[in-house]
Structure formats: C-alpha cells, structure tokens
Design a protein around this motif. Sequence first.
Motif, short mmCIF file in Angstrom:
data_model
loop_
_atom_site.label_atom_id
_atom_site.label_comp_id
_atom_site.label_asym_id
_atom_site.label_seq_id
_atom_site.Cartn_x
_atom_site.Cartn_y
_atom_site.Cartn_z
N ASN A 85 17.15 14.58 -6.66
CA ASN A 85 18.68 14.96 -6.47
C ASN A 85 18.92 16.55 -6.80
OD1 ASN A 85 21.50 15.21 -6.72
ND2 ASN A 85 21.75 13.68 -8.62
N ASN A 86 19.26 16.98 -5.82
CA ASN A 86 19.52 18.68 -5.98
C ASN A 86 21.10 18.98 -6.22
OD1 ASN A 86 16.80 18.83 -5.28
ND2 ASN A 86 17.17 18.96 -3.02
N THR A 87 21.90 17.88 -6.41
CA THR A 87 23.35 18.28 -6.69
C THR A 87 23.60 18.41 -8.11
OG1 THR A 87 23.89 15.90 -6.90
CG2 THR A 87 23.96 16.83 -4.72
N ALA A 88 25.00 18.66 -8.31
CA ALA A 88 25.33 19.09 -9.55
C ALA A 88 25.71 17.65 -10.44
CB ALA A 88 26.25 19.99 -9.74
N HIS A 89 25.90 16.51 -9.89
CA HIS A 89 26.64 15.26 -10.28
C HIS A 89 25.42 14.17 -9.78
CE1 HIS A 89 27.49 15.94 -6.03
NE2 HIS A 89 27.36 14.73 -5.77
N ARG A 90 25.58 13.12 -10.66
CA ARG A 90 24.70 11.81 -10.68
C ARG A 90 24.97 11.14 -9.22
NH1 ARG A 90 24.72 6.85 -14.39
NH2 ARG A 90 26.13 6.22 -13.06
N LYS A 120 19.98 11.43 -11.95
CA LYS A 120 20.83 12.49 -12.64
C LYS A 120 20.63 13.70 -11.82
CE LYS A 120 20.41 10.35 -16.89
NZ LYS A 120 19.59 10.14 -18.27
N PRO A 121 21.42 14.84 -12.13
CA PRO A 121 21.24 15.93 -11.35
C PRO A 121 19.65 16.53 -11.69
CG PRO A 121 23.32 15.85 -12.43
CD PRO A 121 22.75 14.73 -12.77
#
Length: 168
Positions: A85-90, A120-121
């Motif tokens: 997961n490369n985002t800032a949110h789950r 998770k992020p």
Amino acid sequence: MKAWNKHILTLPTLLLLLCVSSLSLDARTRTTRKNLRSTEVPVAVIEASDDLLPDSLAVVDPGAVTLKGFSKRASDSKESFFITNNTAHRMSAVRLLLRYTTVNGELLTQRSVTVPVSLKPGETKLVSVKSFDVQRLFYYYAGPQPRKQATPFKVAFRLTGYDIPVGN
C-alpha cells in the motif's frame, strides 16, 4: 578388582565415542536452497495509454499499490505475490487488472481479480489468488523452470480500484 578393571578398559572407548559424537554435532547441515531468484522482482504496470484499458481506469492512481515477487509454478493452482500500500490511508479489497503474456509479448489472457486484503499505509502482505491457468500448463518466467513441459509467461497489472474502510 576384576569389575574395576572392566570399567577402566571401557573408559577410553567411552571417551572416544564422546569425541566422535561431538564432532558430528558440530558439522552443519545446509538446509537452504542455492540459486533462488529474488522475490524483489517488481511486476510491470500496464500503462494508461494502453488501447485495451477502459477509460474509466484513468481515475485510479496506478502508483497506489506495488506488486512484487510474483510466483506461479506449473503445478500451482494459485498465484502469489506481495502487495504494498503506497497511500497514506488504509485500504482493503484491492481490485486489479492482470494481463498475462508470453515472454515474447503475445497476449494470453487478461482478467480482473479482487484481492481481499487489509493494508495499512506502507504495509506489504503476501496474497494469493486463484490462477488463470486451470490446466497447469504455464509457469511464471522468473520462477523455477519445471521438469514437465510448460510455457513461461509474464504478468503486468493495473490497479482498478480499492476500498477505504470506514471506522476502526
């Protein structure tokens, strides 16, 4: 006195056996396989300019997830890979478009899969999906070559969507 002499004669034999057994305990047995390929091989991303992609996929950030370490032997009924997961949110329930090609680039098939995973992020997890290869005639080109006759393939992916869970 004879009983004492009997024990003295066996003492050197006993010491010799202890020395030999301790030497065999120090010898290391290799249990790892040699010449394994890296699980860090990234899976290629299908470009947005591709003609086979629907226009609706342009809304999803293709860099939101990364796939690495794809694995599928000819005898496997599942395909495994690491997803990050490369985002800032789950995120959960990641949806992917997977494109399978020969090593020469000829299209074998293309399919959409939903991977039920909670990330998770920045987290990476190993996931498995049912293989496209129900007859078990193909193997991933970067994996071990099978003993039986099988065709190597490459895979590329495109993120088509993911769920952001609400609440805890």
